[in-house]
Design an enzyme around this catalytic site. Structure first.
Site: not given
Ligand code: AMP
Length: 295
Positions: A33, A37, A147, A176, A187
């Site tokens: 996170l 997130h 996101g 963000v 990543r």
């Molecule tokens: P992930 O854990 O990468 O699969 O992301 C989980 C959720 O967090 C997804 O809905 C992503 O689009 C959102 N998310 C990841 N990075 C960001 C960010 N920088 N700003 C806003 N939401 C994000």
């Protein structure tokens, strides 16, 4: 904060929550996170009574050559961050809990998945929609926060929820970013110092595209080509795509209509790491008046 690992516990707990007249927010993640997130958790907490975070590194959305094994899994730290950001329930199932009986059924959204990430990662979106459909079924009626960072994914999940009549309102939340414009991503930890500096090229390219539109460019191809040139000029970046697309259909645009809503999207590799970014632009209603030289 309640930490649950089985589907039965999750379903039973949320049935009780809703039975007591309380609303549910769902935030699906793969963990590791960061503030992106946490912004989703805070948005959920502001609008709903009970916030459910799911942490599941979903093997179905990774291709064989991708980073499933290396994906960061700092669970203890995630639980601390989640509680501080307002999570009430964390669902962190094992792969066996989610797919123990095999994967005989998948969910496919067509058209929206044909291009961009769908081309770069042909099995990715079916993995995403399959796991998200399972989560929607387990969690039940809720508002689900995603996101805009993964803009195509947000569009695909929104389409799926509508088409399959999930009792879920999909809510998109703003990206963000770090101070230098780089979008937060789990990543980013893979990047070397040099690659991390080079990664700023994505946001620079998007802003240059937005500026072109702001000063009157109406040829979407010219905007996309300019963004591509900027990314290509960065030696550590391997351009994957640069697009100016309709913000709902994600179809590439030709002419940018006044007042239209455009999404600029870019993806590039930095060493073995692929990064995505995007930016929303509303095409101005009138072209700026040309400045006259006061000679
Ligand atoms: P992930 O854990 O990468 O699969 O992301 C989980 C959720 O967090 C997804 O809905 C992503 O689009 C959102 N998310 C990841 N990075 C960001 C960010 N920088 N700003 C806003 N939401 C994000």
């Amino acid at each position: 904060m309640l930490v649950l690992t089985t589907r039965d516990e999750l379903r039973a707990h949320l049935d009780t929550v809703r039975g007591a007249g309380r609303s549910v927010a769902l935030v699906p993640t793969m963990g590791a996170l960061h503030e992106g997130h946490l912004s989703l958790l805070r948005a959920g907490a502001a609008e709903c009574d009970v916030v459910v975070l799911t942490i599941f590194v979903n093997p179905l959305q990774f291709a064989a050559h991708e980073d499933l094994g290396a994906y960061p899994r700092p669970l203890e730290n995630d639980l601390e961050l989640a509680e501080a950001a307002g999570a009430d329930v964390v669902f962190t199932p094992s792969t066996d809990e989610m797919y123990g009986s095999g994967v005989h059924t998948t969910v496919h959204v067509d058209t929206l998945t044909d291009r961009m990430e769908g081309t770069a990662r042909p099995t990715h979106f079916d993995g995403v929609t399959t796991v998200v459909a399972k989560l929607f079924n387990l969690v039940g009626a809720c508002r689900a926060y995603f996101g805009e960072k993964d803009y195509q994914q947000l569009a695909v999940v929104t389409r799926m929820a509508a088409d399959l009549d999930h009792p879920v309102v999909v809510v998109g939340c703003p990206i963000v970013r770090e101070g230098d414009g780089v979008a937060l991503s789990s990543r980013n930890v893979y990047l070397t110092e040099e690659q991390r500096v080079a990664a700023t090229v994505l946001h620079r390219a998007l802003r240059a595209g937005a500026t072109m539109i702001g000063v009157g460019e109406r040829d979407a191809g010219a905007v996309a080509a300019h963004m591509a040139e900027i990314v290509t000029a960065e030696p550590l970046a391997r351009l994957d795509y640069a697009e100016a697309a309709d913000s709902v259909s994600l179809e590439p645009l030709e002419t940018l209509a006044r007042g239209g809503s455009v999404r600029l999207l870019v993806a590039a590799g930095f060493g073995p790491t692929r990064l995505l970014d995007n930016l929303g632009v509303v095409v101005p209603l009138s072209c700026p008046t040309p400045r006259m030289d006061s000679a």
